[in-house]
Scaffold this motif. Structure first.
Motif, mmCIF file in Angstrom:
data_model
loop_
_atom_site.group_PDB
_atom_site.id
_atom_site.type_symbol
_atom_site.label_atom_id
_atom_site.label_comp_id
_atom_site.label_asym_id
_atom_site.label_seq_id
_atom_site.Cartn_x
_atom_site.Cartn_y
_atom_site.Cartn_z
ATOM 1 N N HIS A 53 0.839 -1.200 0.000
ATOM 2 C CA HIS A 53 0.000 0.000 0.000
ATOM 3 C C HIS A 53 0.871 1.245 0.000
ATOM 4 O O HIS A 53 2.080 1.175 0.214
ATOM 5 C CB HIS A 53 -0.961 -0.004 1.204
ATOM 6 N N ASP A 62 -3.911 -1.032 -7.415
ATOM 7 C CA ASP A 62 -3.387 -2.366 -7.098
ATOM 8 C C ASP A 62 -3.028 -2.550 -5.627
ATOM 9 O O ASP A 62 -2.349 -3.515 -5.268
ATOM 10 C CB ASP A 62 -2.158 -2.661 -7.977
ATOM 11 N N ARG A 63 -3.473 -1.644 -4.785
ATOM 12 C CA ARG A 63 -3.159 -1.766 -3.362
ATOM 13 C C ARG A 63 -3.858 -2.993 -2.760
ATOM 14 O O ARG A 63 -4.914 -3.409 -3.238
ATOM 15 C CB ARG A 63 -3.630 -0.519 -2.601
ATOM 16 N N ASP A 64 -3.272 -3.532 -1.707
ATOM 17 C CA ASP A 64 -3.971 -4.538 -0.926
ATOM 18 C C ASP A 64 -5.063 -3.849 -0.118
ATOM 19 O O ASP A 64 -4.923 -2.694 0.277
ATOM 20 C CB ASP A 64 -2.998 -5.253 0.026
ATOM 21 N N ALA A 135 -10.247 -7.732 -7.912
ATOM 22 C CA ALA A 135 -8.807 -7.780 -8.218
ATOM 23 C C ALA A 135 -8.520 -8.878 -9.232
ATOM 24 O O ALA A 135 -7.749 -8.697 -10.174
ATOM 25 C CB ALA A 135 -8.011 -7.998 -6.934
ATOM 26 N N SER A 140 -5.229 -7.963 -11.180
ATOM 27 C CA SER A 140 -4.407 -7.169 -10.270
ATOM 28 C C SER A 140 -3.824 -8.085 -9.195
ATOM 29 O O SER A 140 -4.455 -9.057 -8.782
ATOM 30 C CB SER A 140 -5.286 -6.094 -9.600
ATOM 31 N N ALA A 142 -3.578 -7.367 -6.224
ATOM 32 C CA ALA A 142 -4.121 -6.929 -4.929
ATOM 33 C C ALA A 142 -4.710 -8.108 -4.157
ATOM 34 O O ALA A 142 -5.342 -8.989 -4.712
ATOM 35 C CB ALA A 142 -5.194 -5.868 -5.158
#
Lengths: 273, 322
Positions: A53, A62-64, A135, A140, A142
């Motif tokens: 992140h 694409d952040r978790d 995701a 992604s 993520a």
């Protein structure tokens, strides 16, 4: 965000987070200290070391995703997010006050860096599954991380989502059950027993690890194993102590949802020095 | 009796079928559209979307609460999810999730309830949603749509996908007469005047719109000039159309396949009270649950026919003259 992986450093941050939780809830005169303190190492390890992140770019595609399904324990979430730089540390003591970004339960309208508004128990895992599916559709990397309470899993929706996660092979989600054994009205075992917890999740088709939820290297190892687990979702049962770190709060149902007095706060901060 | 209105009201498909067809069009046009169903995809007509876009269709099993919240999660990640089941299930069993995971954070979730009202027929009251409009309207920030025919449903499903925010669409099981031409424009929140009239206004939604048109024909033969307005949007209400009807006709009948104490009628009455006084009459379900029977038998028994709407209009006109 630059990751911090040194367990000693993370343990020091955890201690600092506990102090901030105690101060915030004392100042607010209401809130839920017990479950914030039990989940401290889980959140510190995730936010400092595991999550991909970027607090400077909170909506990075694409952040978790992190969801605190047990939303009442938001003081620890706010403290950790402030530590990461998502939101101001100097406003933590406005917790639960009119107009504060630090609402009594997580509220995306006031703090848009949150992934979800939670507080009505049992819903976070479904939300996380939706984000994990999105995701996958977007190809992604993520992943979604959802922290649940052990009392919370009495909600039927949790088991609806558990079935779904296994059925649809959602392997980019991790459920972490903060197994502190206490809920508002008393001990989970006396209110509505949830054991055998690991066997339940296993029988629902999840990869399950039952670990010490206060031991940072163990948590790091578990999250790494979850990331490598393909074809099925992972559930980490984190064995924790409600009120961990403050002697008179530990294993004490009273501090599920009660703020410490000024004197108790002083005592707690001394223990957390 | 020759129709005074321009409406032939030829038989058309059920709005659930139109919904399913529109979903497939959306699926082709917009890769962000995803669909979730709870083991009723053959009845809600989402199955065809599932067949054509399997990677964007999520079967949730008989678990509506989970379905709604997964939809909210997908919406929070930029998808346009349509979650669908019978209205009685997606709205009643998913209500808490619609409130906390969709309405409260204002995510772009579309909930579609088919099998609304009593016209579902033989399956009986456990499957009939007669409170869905009320529940949907009580979700702050939700848009609530109730299309009357094939064209209305098709266009409003497309409008729903374009609109950002939580939204509910009410669909039916029964076949509906065709009201609209293919070129009819629909705007969320803008009611459509179908028949001009000066003595009384018949406001209807869903299946009752066609009955209101037929009622206007009956009344015309008696010398009563009835205006007919389709409220395809229950929330936000077209306040201007209501105020205008109240002012110009002085009498309003509201007809809906819904509990009469909590649906479109009471919402219209609130706007009437706030804007311009008018005599009002209400057609709906009165404090009860229906029963098994054919759709036609049920609509007859529970008073959802043009004759019932016309009778209410006569009462309203008579009260106005007092």
């Amino acid at each position: 965000m630059k990751k911090k992986s040194n367990p000693a450093e993370l343990a020091a941050i955890a201690k600092q987070m506990r102090r901030e939780v105690i101060e915030m809830i004392t100042e607010a005169k209401s809130g839920h200290p017990g479950g914030s303190l039990s989940a401290t190492e889980i959140l510190v390890t995730l936010f400092m070391d595991v999550l991909r992140h970027d607090p400077a770019n909170p909506k990075w595609k694409d952040r978790d995703r992190f969801i605190l399904s047990k939303g009442h324990c938001c003081p620890i979430l706010y403290a950790v997010m402030a530590e990461c730089g998502y939101c101001p540390k100097d406003q933590l003591n406005t917790l639960r006050k009119l107009g504060s970004i630090y609402q009594g339960h997580p509220d995306v309208r006031f703090l848009p860096a949150l992934e979800a508004s939670t507080g009505s128990l049992g819903e976070g895992l479904s939300l996380g599954l939706g984000m994990a599916l999105a995701a996958k559709l977007d190809k992604s990397p993520a992943r979604a991380y959802v922290v649940l309470g052990d009392g919370e899993i009495q909600e039927g929706q949790v088991w609806e989502s558990a079935m779904f996660g296994a059925m649809h092979h959602v392997d980019n989600i991790v459920a972490i059950v903060d197994h502190n054994k206490i809920q508002l009205d008393g001990f989970v075992a006396d209110i509505m027993a949830v054991e055998p917890l690991a066997e339940k999740w296993r029988s629902f088709g999840w990869h399950v690890m039952d670990i010490d939820g206060h031991d940072i290297p163990t948590l790091q190892k578990a999250f790494a194993e979850a990331a490598e687990t393909k074809g099925k979702p992972t559930c980490i049962i984190a064995e924790t102590i409600k009120g961990k770190g403050v002697s008179f709060m530990e294993n004490n149902p009273k501090f599920h949802g009660m703020a410490p007095t000024k004197d108790e706060c002083a005592l707690a901060l001394k223990e957390l020095a | 009796m020759p129709a005074k209105t321009k409406y032939e009201l030829k038989p058309g498909p059920a709005t659930r079928e139109s919904f399913g067809k529109a979903l497939v069009e959306l699926g082709t046009a917009n890769p962000a559209v995803v669909v979730l169903d709870a083991d009723l995809s053959k009845s809600t007509y989402t199955a065809e979307f599932g067949k054509q876009f399997p990677e964007r269709f999520f079967e949730c099993g008989i678990a509506e609460a989970n379905m709604v919240a997964i939809g909210a999660g997908l919406a929070a990640s930029g998808k346009i999810p349509f979650v669908s089941s019978f209205s009685a299930f997606v709205m009643n069993k998913g209500f808490e999730q619609l409130r906390v995971t969709a309405a409260f954070p204002n995510v772009n979730l579309k909930a579609v309830g088919t099998h609304s009202g009593i016209s579902i027929g033989e399956d009986g009251p456990s499957q009939m949603s007669i409170e869905d409009l009320s529940l949907a309207c009580s979700l702050a920030g939700f848009v609530v749509l109730s299309p009357a025919d094939d064209v209305a449903m098709t266009k409003l499903v497309h409008a729903a996908a374009k609109y950002f925010g939580p939204l509910f669409i009410r669909a039916g099981r029964a076949k509906c007469p065709v009201i609209y031409g293919a070129d009819q424009k629909f705007e969320i929140g803008k009611a459509i005047e179908l028949v001009e009239g000066t003595d009384v206004t018949l406001i209807a939604t869903g299946l009752l719109v066609a009955e209101a048109i037929r009622a206007a024909d009956i009344l015309e033969a008696e010398g009563i000039s009835a205006r007919v307005i389709d409220f395809h949007t229950i929330k936000p209400l077209d306040r201007d159309a209501i105020a205008k009807a109240a002012k110009e006709t002085g009498a309003i009948v509201v007809a809906e396949e819904h509990l009469v104490d909590s649906g479109l009628g009471v919402r219209i009455a609130q706007v009437v009270a706030e804007t311009h006084p008018a005599i009002m009459e209400f057609i709906g379900i009165h404090n009860t649950y229906a029963e098994s029977g054919s759709p036609d038998e049920l609509l007859d028994k529970y008073g959802f026919r043009a004759s019932n709407v016309a009778a209410a209009a006569r009462r309203a006109v008579a009260r106005k003259k007092k």
